[in-house]
Design an enzyme around this catalytic site. Structure first.
Site: not given
Ligand code: BEZ
Length: 209
Positions: A45
């Site tokens: 994200c």
């Molecule tokens: C991420 O944004 O890194 C992420 C969020 C939820 C699950 C796996 C990765």
């Protein structure tokens, strides 16, 4: 209620990192790239938020406002934005909706219970100035989105709307476009004085600016 392409995007009012947002009023005469992500302070994200911020001028050129969403609070968003700016070398200026009570993510079907009952998946809604949903795309939590594709589809929708054409596979701006099959050759000659190439009666290519 399930959302579909062509539906009016549900309106809402909610707190964001830039104050209260009344969605339809906030979109105004622009297009909107409304996208959810699972959580603040997560690695994938962070790169997506950074990429959106880095592309601010590209979104602006397309009269498109980005709006992020996750099920975290404004305070958390603001702390995280500092990390995004630091690690992605950018200056994030678009608002992020604080959907801690999941009202908006449920309204927009961004929560997929088989994946998580609390965090949103990576949904994308492209909404036009008439507030119609023009694209829906859902990416898994584990995969960061392709922002070139997001810009490409906005370009394709805008070129299509402006010229009454549709776009072929892997179309990129500047390439030939397709005259829709419901336009007769007679109409096409008037509408596209630049001419067109007829590969089949249903497959006619032309060029637009
Ligand atoms: C991420 O944004 O890194 C992420 C969020 C939820 C699950 C796996 C990765």
């Amino acid at each position: 209620m399930a959302l579909h392409l062509g539906d009016t995007a549900p309106d809402f009012e909610i707190d964001s990192t830039q104050g209260k947002i009344k969605f339809h009023d906030w979109i105004g005469d622009s297009w909107c790239f409304f996208f959810s992500h699972p959580a603040d302070f997560t690695p994938v994200c962070t790169t997506e938020m950074g990429r959106t911020a880095q592309l601010a001028k590209e979104f602006e050129k397309r009269n498109t406002k980005p709006l992020g969403l996750s099920t975290d609070s404004v305070e958390e968003h603001n702390k995280w934005i500092a990390d995004v700016n630091e690690t992605q070398n950018t200056d994030l200026q678009f608002p992020i909706v604080a959907d801690a009570d999941k009202k908006i993510s449920e309204l927009y079907e961004m929560i997929h219970p088989g994946e998580s009952s609390t965090a949103a998946v990576r949904s994308v809604y492209i909404i036009d100035p008439n507030k119609k949903i023009r694209l829906m795309m859902t990416y898994p939590m584990q995969v960061g989105r392709n922002f070139d594709e997001i810009l490409r589809v906005i370009d394709a929708l805008q070129v299509g709307d402006a010229n009454g054409v549709v776009t072929p596979a892997d179309w990129m701006p500047g390439r030939k476009v397709i005259i829709p099959p419901n336009v007769s050759n007679e109409e096409a000659q008037k509408k596209f004085p630049q001419g067109f190439e007829e590969l089949k009666s249903y497959l006619r290519l032309t060029e637009v600016k």
